[in-house]
Design a protein around this motif. Sequence first.
Motif, mmCIF file in Angstrom:
data_model
loop_
_atom_site.group_PDB
_atom_site.id
_atom_site.type_symbol
_atom_site.label_atom_id
_atom_site.label_comp_id
_atom_site.label_asym_id
_atom_site.label_seq_id
_atom_site.Cartn_x
_atom_site.Cartn_y
_atom_site.Cartn_z
ATOM 1 N N GLY A 63 -18.735 -1.151 10.417
ATOM 2 C CA GLY A 63 -18.041 -0.710 9.219
ATOM 3 C C GLY A 63 -18.057 -1.815 8.184
ATOM 4 N N PHE A 64 -17.599 -1.462 6.990
ATOM 5 C CA PHE A 64 -17.551 -2.460 5.919
ATOM 6 C C PHE A 64 -16.435 -2.122 4.947
ATOM 7 N N MET A 65 -16.033 -3.147 4.192
ATOM 8 C CA MET A 65 -14.983 -3.005 3.196
ATOM 9 C C MET A 65 -15.338 -3.816 1.971
ATOM 10 N N GLY A 66 -15.144 -3.214 0.815
ATOM 11 C CA GLY A 66 -15.222 -3.926 -0.451
ATOM 12 C C GLY A 66 -13.805 -4.198 -0.927
ATOM 13 N N LEU A 67 -13.541 -5.401 -1.379
ATOM 14 C CA LEU A 67 -12.207 -5.811 -1.803
ATOM 15 C C LEU A 67 -12.328 -6.594 -3.095
ATOM 16 N N THR A 68 -11.656 -6.112 -4.145
ATOM 17 C CA THR A 68 -11.599 -6.831 -5.410
ATOM 18 C C THR A 68 -10.148 -7.211 -5.644
ATOM 19 N N GLY A 69 -9.859 -8.488 -5.540
ATOM 20 C CA GLY A 69 -8.463 -8.910 -5.613
ATOM 21 C C GLY A 69 -7.717 -8.259 -4.462
ATOM 22 N N ALA A 70 -6.686 -7.492 -4.788
ATOM 23 C CA ALA A 70 -5.899 -6.787 -3.778
ATOM 24 C C ALA A 70 -6.233 -5.296 -3.732
ATOM 25 N N HIS A 71 -7.352 -4.908 -4.339
ATOM 26 C CA HIS A 71 -7.740 -3.489 -4.364
ATOM 27 C C HIS A 71 -8.882 -3.233 -3.389
ATOM 28 N N VAL A 72 -8.661 -2.303 -2.477
ATOM 29 C CA VAL A 72 -9.706 -1.888 -1.541
ATOM 30 C C VAL A 72 -10.641 -0.951 -2.300
ATOM 31 N N ASP A 73 -11.850 -1.422 -2.584
ATOM 32 C CA ASP A 73 -12.825 -0.628 -3.319
ATOM 33 C C ASP A 73 -13.518 0.385 -2.421
ATOM 34 N N ALA A 74 -13.712 0.014 -1.169
ATOM 35 C CA ALA A 74 -14.433 0.866 -0.225
ATOM 36 C C ALA A 74 -14.049 0.444 1.183
ATOM 37 N N ARG A 88 -7.996 -0.408 10.927
ATOM 38 C CA ARG A 88 -6.721 -1.139 10.939
ATOM 39 C C ARG A 88 -6.977 -2.648 10.857
ATOM 40 N N ALA A 89 -7.978 -3.136 11.593
ATOM 41 C CA ALA A 89 -8.322 -4.560 11.553
ATOM 42 C C ALA A 89 -8.799 -4.962 10.158
ATOM 43 N N MET A 90 -9.558 -4.088 9.514
ATOM 44 C CA MET A 90 -10.040 -4.395 8.163
ATOM 45 C C MET A 90 -8.880 -4.473 7.172
ATOM 46 N N ILE A 91 -7.931 -3.552 7.273
ATOM 47 C CA ILE A 91 -6.767 -3.585 6.385
ATOM 48 C C ILE A 91 -5.950 -4.851 6.639
ATOM 49 N N ALA A 92 -5.747 -5.207 7.896
ATOM 50 C CA ALA A 92 -5.013 -6.446 8.208
ATOM 51 C C ALA A 92 -5.742 -7.661 7.631
ATOM 52 N N HIS A 93 -7.072 -7.659 7.717
ATOM 53 C CA HIS A 93 -7.864 -8.757 7.156
ATOM 54 C C HIS A 93 -7.673 -8.818 5.636
ATOM 55 N N ALA A 94 -7.719 -7.656 4.982
ATOM 56 C CA ALA A 94 -7.543 -7.616 3.523
ATOM 57 C C ALA A 94 -6.147 -8.099 3.137
ATOM 58 N N GLU A 95 -5.137 -7.699 3.894
ATOM 59 C CA GLU A 95 -3.770 -8.154 3.611
ATOM 60 C C GLU A 95 -3.667 -9.672 3.738
ATOM 61 N N ALA A 96 -4.332 -10.231 4.733
ATOM 62 C CA ALA A 96 -4.312 -11.682 4.911
ATOM 63 C C ALA A 96 -4.990 -12.391 3.745
ATOM 64 N N GLN A 97 -5.989 -11.747 3.161
ATOM 65 C CA GLN A 97 -6.709 -12.324 2.029
ATOM 66 C C GLN A 97 -5.939 -12.181 0.719
ATOM 67 N N ALA A 98 -5.301 -10.995 0.522
ATOM 68 C CA ALA A 98 -4.819 -10.653 -0.811
ATOM 69 C C ALA A 98 -3.367 -10.195 -0.890
ATOM 70 N N GLY A 99 -2.670 -10.063 0.220
ATOM 71 C CA GLY A 99 -1.290 -9.582 0.165
ATOM 72 C C GLY A 99 -1.231 -8.068 0.129
ATOM 73 N N LYS A 100 -0.250 -7.536 -0.589
ATOM 74 C CA LYS A 100 -0.071 -6.081 -0.682
ATOM 75 C C LYS A 100 -1.267 -5.460 -1.396
ATOM 76 N N LEU A 101 -1.761 -4.356 -0.849
ATOM 77 C CA LEU A 101 -3.012 -3.760 -1.300
ATOM 78 C C LEU A 101 -2.805 -2.476 -2.081
ATOM 79 N N THR A 102 -3.835 -2.132 -2.861
ATOM 80 C CA THR A 102 -3.928 -0.823 -3.511
ATOM 81 C C THR A 102 -5.256 -0.202 -3.114
ATOM 82 N N VAL A 103 -5.337 1.115 -3.271
ATOM 83 C CA VAL A 103 -6.571 1.836 -2.969
ATOM 84 C C VAL A 103 -6.563 3.150 -3.737
ATOM 85 N N ASP A 104 -7.727 3.647 -4.083
ATOM 86 C CA ASP A 104 -7.903 4.991 -4.608
ATOM 87 C C ASP A 104 -8.694 5.757 -3.561
ATOM 88 N N VAL A 105 -8.190 6.922 -3.167
ATOM 89 C CA VAL A 105 -8.818 7.674 -2.088
ATOM 90 C C VAL A 105 -9.018 9.122 -2.527
#
Length: 144
Positions: A63-74, A88-105
């Motif tokens: 799998g993969f994730m795009g992250l711009t700042g605190a926004h999950v792009d993909a 779940r691991a990817m979201i935890a990784h993003a939180e560790a990088q950027a804090g509280k996240l946003t996403v458009d789904v």
Amino acid sequence: MPTIRSSTPADATALADIWRASVRATHDFLSEAHFAEIEALVAGHYLPHAPLWVVEADGCPAGFMGLTGAHVDALFIDPRRRAQGLGRAMIAHAEAQAGKLTVDVNEQNPQAVGFYERMGFMRTGRSAVDDAGRPYPLLHMRQP
């Protein structure tokens, strides 16, 4: 525990395959014309050049994730690897990088909406069309 690492140009083909399989499994609302249009952009431009996080399972991209700042792009997980905690691991990784996240789904993708709600995201708004003006409504979500 899965391995999460930065993508390399050599990952582009495997990530494109994951994107195609994931979209085919969850985006039955896309027209074939729109699928082809988006696929060309994703495989030809986004995946080879974007800074992405790759989650590996058994030493292979799963799998993969795009992250711009605190926004999950993909966030796309190989459908054969779903329900194994990789998203779940990817979201935890993003939180560790950027804090509280946003996403458009995509609103028409109830599996993704449910996933983000299970991850603690709350709906904060809605757009009637996607970022390119196509008729696929987006839900705007954020972690409280």
